[in-house]
Design a protein around this motif. Structure first.
Motif, PDB file in Angstrom:
ATOM      1  N   VAL A 147       0.855  -1.183   0.000  1.00  0.00           N
ATOM      2  CA  VAL A 147       0.000   0.000   0.000  1.00  0.00           C
ATOM      3  C   VAL A 147       0.895   1.238   0.000  1.00  0.00           C
ATOM      4  O   VAL A 147       1.663   1.455   0.935  1.00  0.00           O
ATOM      5  N   LEU A 148       0.785   2.024  -1.051  1.00  0.00           N
ATOM      6  CA  LEU A 148       1.564   3.262  -1.159  1.00  0.00           C
ATOM      7  C   LEU A 148       0.682   4.422  -0.735  1.00  0.00           C
ATOM      8  O   LEU A 148      -0.232   4.819  -1.457  1.00  0.00           O
ATOM      9  N   GLY A 149       0.938   4.954   0.454  1.00  0.00           N
ATOM     10  CA  GLY A 149       0.102   6.006   1.020  1.00  0.00           C
ATOM     11  C   GLY A 149      -0.814   5.428   2.075  1.00  0.00           C
ATOM     12  O   GLY A 149      -1.742   4.690   1.763  1.00  0.00           O
ATOM     13  N   LEU A 150      -0.512   5.726   3.351  1.00  0.00           N
ATOM     14  CA  LEU A 150      -1.256   5.109   4.449  1.00  0.00           C
ATOM     15  C   LEU A 150      -2.153   6.110   5.170  1.00  0.00           C
ATOM     16  O   LEU A 150      -2.275   6.082   6.396  1.00  0.00           O
ATOM     17  N   VAL A 168       0.585  -7.712   4.435  1.00  0.00           N
ATOM     18  CA  VAL A 168       0.464  -6.309   4.033  1.00  0.00           C
ATOM     19  C   VAL A 168       1.682  -5.521   4.494  1.00  0.00           C
ATOM     20  O   VAL A 168       2.118  -5.632   5.649  1.00  0.00           O
ATOM     21  N   ILE A 169       2.227  -4.718   3.582  1.00  0.00           N
ATOM     22  CA  ILE A 169       3.285  -3.768   3.905  1.00  0.00           C
ATOM     23  C   ILE A 169       2.895  -2.422   3.308  1.00  0.00           C
ATOM     24  O   ILE A 169       2.021  -2.344   2.436  1.00  0.00           O
ATOM     25  N   GLY A 170       3.526  -1.349   3.781  1.00  0.00           N
ATOM     26  CA  GLY A 170       3.165  -0.036   3.272  1.00  0.00           C
ATOM     27  C   GLY A 170       4.319   0.936   3.270  1.00  0.00           C
ATOM     28  O   GLY A 170       5.376   0.687   3.863  1.00  0.00           O
ATOM     29  N   HIS A 171       4.096   2.037   2.578  1.00  0.00           N
ATOM     30  CA  HIS A 171       5.040   3.154   2.602  1.00  0.00           C
ATOM     31  C   HIS A 171       4.246   4.446   2.622  1.00  0.00           C
ATOM     32  O   HIS A 171       3.247   4.593   1.909  1.00  0.00           O
ATOM     33  N   ASP A 172       4.707   5.373   3.435  1.00  0.00           N
ATOM     34  CA  ASP A 172       4.133   6.707   3.484  1.00  0.00           C
ATOM     35  C   ASP A 172       5.268   7.653   3.856  1.00  0.00           C
ATOM     36  O   ASP A 172       6.012   7.371   4.805  1.00  0.00           O
ATOM     37  N   PRO A 173       5.436   8.766   3.128  1.00  0.00           N
ATOM     38  CA  PRO A 173       6.550   9.669   3.431  1.00  0.00           C
ATOM     39  C   PRO A 173       6.507  10.254   4.835  1.00  0.00           C
ATOM     40  O   PRO A 173       7.522  10.723   5.343  1.00  0.00           O
ATOM     41  N   ALA A 174       5.340  10.217   5.468  1.00  0.00           N
ATOM     42  CA  ALA A 174       5.223  10.745   6.822  1.00  0.00           C
ATOM     43  C   ALA A 174       5.628   9.725   7.888  1.00  0.00           C
ATOM     44  O   ALA A 174       5.682  10.060   9.072  1.00  0.00           O
ATOM     45  N   LEU A 175       5.913   8.491   7.478  1.00  0.00           N
ATOM     46  CA  LEU A 175       6.226   7.432   8.432  1.00  0.00           C
ATOM     47  C   LEU A 175       7.656   6.940   8.242  1.00  0.00           C
ATOM     48  O   LEU A 175       8.153   6.845   7.117  1.00  0.00           O
ATOM     49  N   GLU A 176       8.297   6.592   9.332  1.00  0.00           N
ATOM     50  CA  GLU A 176       9.675   6.106   9.301  1.00  0.00           C
ATOM     51  C   GLU A 176       9.705   4.658   8.813  1.00  0.00           C
ATOM     52  O   GLU A 176       9.057   3.783   9.396  1.00  0.00           O
ATOM     53  N   PRO A 177      10.437   4.376   7.722  1.00  0.00           N
ATOM     54  CA  PRO A 177      10.542   2.985   7.252  1.00  0.00           C
ATOM     55  C   PRO A 177      11.122   2.089   8.341  1.00  0.00           C
ATOM     56  O   PRO A 177      12.019   2.486   9.088  1.00  0.00           O
ATOM     57  N   ASP A 198       3.462  -7.939  -4.408  1.00  0.00           N
ATOM     58  CA  ASP A 198       2.812  -8.702  -5.475  1.00  0.00           C
ATOM     59  C   ASP A 198       1.622  -7.924  -6.015  1.00  0.00           C
ATOM     60  O   ASP A 198       1.253  -8.075  -7.180  1.00  0.00           O
ATOM     61  N   ILE A 199       1.024  -7.122  -5.161  1.00  0.00           N
ATOM     62  CA  ILE A 199      -0.011  -6.170  -5.555  1.00  0.00           C
ATOM     63  C   ILE A 199       0.399  -4.823  -4.982  1.00  0.00           C
ATOM     64  O   ILE A 199       0.687  -4.712  -3.786  1.00  0.00           O
ATOM     65  N   LEU A 200       0.440  -3.795  -5.823  1.00  0.00           N
ATOM     66  CA  LEU A 200       0.802  -2.449  -5.379  1.00  0.00           C
ATOM     67  C   LEU A 200      -0.411  -1.550  -5.566  1.00  0.00           C
ATOM     68  O   LEU A 200      -0.832  -1.279  -6.691  1.00  0.00           O
ATOM     69  N   SER A 201      -0.986  -1.086  -4.457  1.00  0.00           N
ATOM     70  CA  SER A 201      -2.182  -0.255  -4.498  1.00  0.00           C
ATOM     71  C   SER A 201      -1.813   1.169  -4.130  1.00  0.00           C
ATOM     72  O   SER A 201      -1.209   1.424  -3.079  1.00  0.00           O
ATOM     73  N   LEU A 202      -2.203   2.127  -4.983  1.00  0.00           N
ATOM     74  CA  LEU A 202      -1.796   3.520  -4.841  1.00  0.00           C
ATOM     75  C   LEU A 202      -2.870   4.335  -4.124  1.00  0.00           C
ATOM     76  O   LEU A 202      -4.034   4.329  -4.528  1.00  0.00           O
ATOM     77  N   HIS A 203      -2.445   5.089  -3.098  1.00  0.00           N
ATOM     78  CA  HIS A 203      -3.380   5.907  -2.317  1.00  0.00           C
ATOM     79  C   HIS A 203      -2.692   7.200  -1.891  1.00  0.00           C
ATOM     80  O   HIS A 203      -2.561   7.488  -0.699  1.00  0.00           O
ATOM     81  N   VAL A 204      -2.257   7.965  -2.873  1.00  0.00           N
ATOM     82  CA  VAL A 204      -1.542   9.217  -2.605  1.00  0.00           C
ATOM     83  C   VAL A 204      -2.253  10.366  -3.308  1.00  0.00           C
ATOM     84  O   VAL A 204      -2.949  10.166  -4.303  1.00  0.00           O
ATOM     85  N   PRO A 205      -2.084  11.598  -2.808  1.00  0.00           N
ATOM     86  CA  PRO A 205      -2.658  12.755  -3.505  1.00  0.00           C
ATOM     87  C   PRO A 205      -1.845  13.073  -4.748  1.00  0.00           C
ATOM     88  O   PRO A 205      -0.697  12.629  -4.892  1.00  0.00           O
TER      89      PRO A 205
END
Length: 322
Positions: A147-150, A168-177, A198-205
Motif C-alpha cells: 500500500v503506497l500512502g497510508l 500487508v506492507i506499506g510506505h508513506d513519506p510521513a512514516l519512518e521505514p 505482489d499487488i501495489l495499491s496507490l493511495h496518494v494525492p
C-alpha cells in the motif's frame, strides 16, 4: 447568501439545495468549465462548490465577495490553494466520505486480477474453458499486498487486504521505514515496497511530488508477476509507461479506475489490453457515499458563511483556527 455550484456532473443537486435552503441560503447551479465561465457564474457568490472547474488566482481576484469554496471529493489539485488562502477564502473538502468505498474498489480490482476473474469471464463467454490464460494463480495468504500512502483510504485498504490473508506492507513519506503503524502495517522504504509487492495499491494525492510517480523505472523495479492498482489520481501514473509495461510483460496486470485523460477515449490502447481491468472513475461511488458527499460539501461552505468552523478545511489559518 448566494451559493453557486459552478460545475457538477451528478444526476441532480436536490441534496445540496436542501442543505442550502434549510440554512436560509440561495443555491444556483451552473455548468462552468473555464475560468471565464466560473467568474461569470459565481458573480456575487458568498460560496461556490466545484467539481472539476479551475479555481485560479484570476478567478479569486474576480470574486471579491467569495468566502468559501467547497470541493466535491478528497483532492483539490484544480484549486490554487496559495491564491485561495491569500484572498482569505476557506477551502473545504470532504476527505473521508468515500474511504470505505474506494478501499472496497481497490480490493475489487486487485482480487479480479489476482484470481483472473475478468479474463476467465471473457474466455467463458467465447466458449473457452482453459485455465492457461490466467496461470499461475496463487492463494492470497502467500502474496504481499503493498500500500503506497497510508492515509485513511490506504489504511482501510491495508486492513481489508490483511483480512483476506495477504501479508500487508506499506510506505508513506510521513512514516519512518522499518516501523509499524498503530494498525499493525509494517512500513518499508519506497524502493523496498516496489520490489516486494505482489499487488501495489496507490493511495496518494496528486501534487508536484507524485505526478508520474509510477514511471518506467518504477514499473521495471516491480516483480514481473505483480499487479498495479490505481484508485487515487490518474496522473500519479505515467499512462504510456503502464501501457508499455503491460504490453511487454514488465508487470502482470493493472487495475485502473482513474486516468490522466477522463473519460478514457474509446481508442485508447489500454482498452485493447487483456491484462488491464478498467473502471470509469467509479471507486468513490455507493449510494451512501454519494449522499454523504453532496450533503457535507454544502454543509462545509454554509458553516463558513454563517460564521462557524467547517468540519473539513484545507487552510484553517484563514479562519484563525490553529
Amino acid at each position: 447568501m448566494k451559493i453557486v455550484i459552478v460545475d457538477c456532473d451528478h444526476e441532480g443537486t436536490g441534496i445540496e439545495r436542501g442543505v442550502a435552503e434549510a440554512a436560509g441560503h440561495h443555491l444556483v447551479v451552473a455548468s462552468a468549465r473555464t475560468e471565464d465561465e466560473v467568474i461569470a457564474a459565481a458573480a456575487s457568490a458568498a460560496a461556490i462548490v466545484v467539481q472539476y472547474a479551475p479555481i485560479t488566482r484570476r478567478v479569486l481576484e474576480s470574486l471579491p465577495e467569495l468566502k468559501a469554496i467547497g470541493r466535491y471529493g478528497v483532492g483539490y489539485d484544480t484549486v490554487d490553494v496559495e491564491a485561495v488562502t491569500e484572498h482569505g477564502v476557506a477551502l473545504c473538502t470532504v476527505p473521508d466520505y468515500g474511504t470505505e468505498d474506494v478501499s472496497d474498489h481497490a480490493l475489487a480490482l486487485a482480487l479480479s486480477l489476482a484470481r483472473g476473474v475478468v479474463r476467465l469471464d471473457a474466455a467463458l463467454r467465447r466458449g473457452e474453458h482453459d485455465l492457461a490464460p490466467v496461470k499461475p494463480l496463487h492463494r492470497f495468504s502467500g502474496r504481499v499486498f503493498g500500500v503506497l500512502g497510508l492515509g485513511a483510504i490506504g489504511a482501510a485498504t491495508a486492513r481489508k487486504a490483511a483480512g483476506l490473508g495477504f501479508s500487508v506492507i506499506g510506505h508513506d513519506p510521513a512514516l519512518e521505514p522499518g516501523t509499524t503503524t498503530p494498525a499493525g502495517v509494517p512500513t518499508r522504504t519506497f524502493d523496498e515496497l516496489i520490489a516486494e509487492a505482489d499487488i501495489l495499491s496507490l493511495h496518494v494525492p496528486l501534487n508536484a511530488h507524485t505526478h508520474h510517480l509510477i514511471d518506467t523505472a518504477v514499473l521495471a523495479a516491480m516483480k514481473p508477476t505483480a499487479f498495479l492498482i490505481n484508485t487515487c489520481r490518474g496522473a500519479v501514473v505515467d499512462t504510456d509507461a503502464v501501457v508499455q509495461a503491460l504490453e511487454r510483460g514488465t508487470i502482470a496486470g493493472a487495475g485502473l479506475d482513474v486516468f490522466e485523460q477522463e473519460p478514457l477515449p474509446v481508442d485508447h490502447p489500454l482498452l485493447a489490453l487483456p491484462n488491464a481491468v478498467l473502471t470509469p472513475h467509479a471507486a468513490w461511488y455507493s449510494e451512501e457515499s454519494y449522499a454523504e458527499l453532496k450533503r457535507r460539501v454544502v454543509e462545509n461552505v454554509v458553516a463558513v458563511i454563517d460564521g462557524r468552523a467547517p468540519r473539513n478545511m484545507i487552510n484553517p489559518e484563514v479562519l484563525g483556527i490553529p
